[in-house]
Scaffold this motif. Structure first.
Motif, PDB file in Angstrom:
ATOM      1  N   ASP A  33       0.859  -1.180   0.000  1.00 21.83           N
ATOM      2  CA  ASP A  33       0.000   0.000   0.000  1.00 21.83           C
ATOM      3  C   ASP A  33       0.897   1.233   0.000  1.00 21.83           C
ATOM      4  OD1 ASP A  33      -2.304  -1.391  -0.086  1.00 21.83           O
ATOM      5  OD2 ASP A  33      -3.061  -0.775   1.868  1.00 21.83           O
ATOM      6  N   VAL A  34       0.754   2.066  -1.022  1.00 21.71           N
ATOM      7  CA  VAL A  34       1.544   3.294  -1.143  1.00 21.71           C
ATOM      8  C   VAL A  34       0.632   4.470  -0.844  1.00 21.71           C
ATOM      9  CG1 VAL A  34       2.871   4.766  -2.684  1.00 21.71           C
ATOM     10  CG2 VAL A  34       3.116   2.269  -2.817  1.00 21.71           C
ATOM     11  N   THR A  35       0.973   5.227   0.182  1.00 22.78           N
ATOM     12  CA  THR A  35       0.196   6.406   0.552  1.00 22.78           C
ATOM     13  C   THR A  35       1.028   7.651   0.267  1.00 22.78           C
ATOM     14  OG1 THR A  35      -0.943   5.176   2.296  1.00 22.78           O
ATOM     15  CG2 THR A  35      -1.044   7.580   2.390  1.00 22.78           C
ATOM     16  N   SER A  45      -4.173   8.439  -1.328  1.00 23.95           N
ATOM     17  CA  SER A  45      -3.761   9.806  -1.012  1.00 23.95           C
ATOM     18  C   SER A  45      -4.665  10.354   0.086  1.00 23.95           C
ATOM     19  CB  SER A  45      -3.851  10.709  -2.247  1.00 23.95           C
ATOM     20  OG  SER A  45      -3.615  12.065  -1.896  1.00 23.95           O
ATOM     21  N   ASN A  46      -4.060  11.081   1.024  1.00 24.51           N
ATOM     22  CA  ASN A  46      -4.818  11.672   2.127  1.00 24.51           C
ATOM     23  C   ASN A  46      -5.095  13.158   1.927  1.00 24.51           C
ATOM     24  OD1 ASN A  46      -4.808   9.210   3.482  1.00 24.51           O
ATOM     25  ND2 ASN A  46      -2.867   9.658   4.509  1.00 24.51           N
ATOM     26  N   ASP A  47      -4.565  13.749   0.855  1.00 21.80           N
ATOM     27  CA  ASP A  47      -4.759  15.187   0.710  1.00 21.80           C
ATOM     28  C   ASP A  47      -5.139  15.576  -0.718  1.00 21.80           C
ATOM     29  OD1 ASP A  47      -2.074  14.865  -0.366  1.00 21.80           O
ATOM     30  OD2 ASP A  47      -1.326  15.126   1.671  1.00 21.80           O
ATOM     31  N   VAL A  54      -2.480   9.135  -8.066  1.00 23.58           N
ATOM     32  CA  VAL A  54      -2.839   8.801  -6.690  1.00 23.58           C
ATOM     33  C   VAL A  54      -3.885   9.823  -6.264  1.00 23.58           C
ATOM     34  CG1 VAL A  54      -1.941   8.283  -4.400  1.00 23.58           C
ATOM     35  CG2 VAL A  54      -0.425   8.130  -6.388  1.00 23.58           C
ATOM     36  N   MET A  55      -5.142   9.380  -6.117  1.00 23.59           N
ATOM     37  CA  MET A  55      -6.248  10.316  -5.924  1.00 23.59           C
ATOM     38  C   MET A  55      -6.937  10.110  -4.583  1.00 23.59           C
ATOM     39  SD  MET A  55      -7.897  10.289  -9.768  1.00 23.59           S
ATOM     40  CE  MET A  55      -8.028   8.497  -9.818  1.00 23.59           C
TER      41      MET A  55
END
Length: 265
Positions: free
Chosen positions: A127-129, A184-186, A202-203
């Motif tokens: 998992d890539v954040t 993505s968190n932002d 990454v959305m």
């Protein structure tokens, strides 16, 4: 005669130049980096095939232009024979572009399906954040039927008042199917490793994913390819490709460190 000799000489020089550059790996890749995965090699072949098609069409067009200039130039004040149309030629130059487009579309769709294909049981799942402005890599394994994080790597973004920035490293094995799940968190970011010849958005609120199988060990640079804020250019990471044995050792050590850290708390 002079024109024919000049034309032959130019053709010979062009053939010599193509032969000389064909021996160079960088020249044959036509600007692309050296691929390190099965999927990247497929995309490189599509790129090369598209250029071959473009060069072929260009050679035919320039050949017709040069042929018309050399052999149909003005020789007298008499007007050449006037014709209204040439049906076979018109059918030819209408049909040929459609054939070219159809062939390119077929190979593009075929290779896109291959590159975007995912399997049911990948060997490695990460998992890539993405966050402003670094990355977090969480390695997943199924334990008792449930997916759990067994190792985690978090990058430190640039912060004048905080700790020194740390570029995170994503470690994966050769010869194994690796699934990358993107979060993505932002804001919108983009996961890009040039050596993979691939990038993926990454959305926030949506999980993108892709798979690849690396074939060459080494360390390769990665970055965000979507303008995501003031420190976008510093949103860097590395992809480290190791042997399966080295990867298993890496994961085992990470598990031990996680247990020690958990016990210390």
């Amino acid at each position: 005669m002079r024109s024919r000799r000049a034309l032959k000489g130019a053709g010979a020089l062009g053939l010599l130049a193509l032969t000389a550059t064909g021996c160079s790996g960088e020249a044959s890749r036509l600007g692309m980096p050296e691929p390190i995965s099965d999927q990247a090699e497929r995309m490189l072949k599509l790129w090369q095939g598209s250029w071959i098609a473009a060069f072929t069409v260009g050679a035919v067009v320039w050949g017709l232009i040069i042929w018309a200039v050399l052999f149909h130039r003005k020789r007298s004040e008499d007007l050449p024979p006037q014709v209204r149309y040439n049906l076979p030629i018109e059918i030819l130059y209408t049909a040929v572009p459609f054939v070219i487009i159809g062939v390119l579309f077929f190979y593009t769709a075929r290779d896109e399906n291959y590159v975007e294909k995912t399997t049911n049981n990948p060997k490695v799942t990460v998992d890539v954040t993405a966050f402003q402005w670094s990355w977090q890599f969480d390695y997943k394994e199924k334990v008792g039927g449930q997916e759990q994080t067994v190792a985690s790597v978090v990058g430190t973004p640039v912060n004048p008042n905080g700790p020194a920035p740390r570029k995170p490293v994503l470690t994966i094995p050769t010869g194994e199917t690796v699934r990358v799940r993107l979060h993505s968190n932002d804001v919108i970011h983009s996961f890009w490793v040039p050596a993979l010849l691939y990038k993926k958005d990454v959305m926030p609120g949506f999980t993108n994913e892709f798979e690849f199988t690396a074939k060459k060990t080494g360390t390769y640079e990665g970055r965000c390819a979507e303008l995501c804020g003031v420190d976008h250019s510093r949103m860097l990471f590395q992809l480290r490709v190791v042997t399966p044995e080295q990867y298993q050792t890496y994961i085992n050590n990470a598990k031990v460190q996680a247990k020690v850290a958990g016990g210390a708390q």
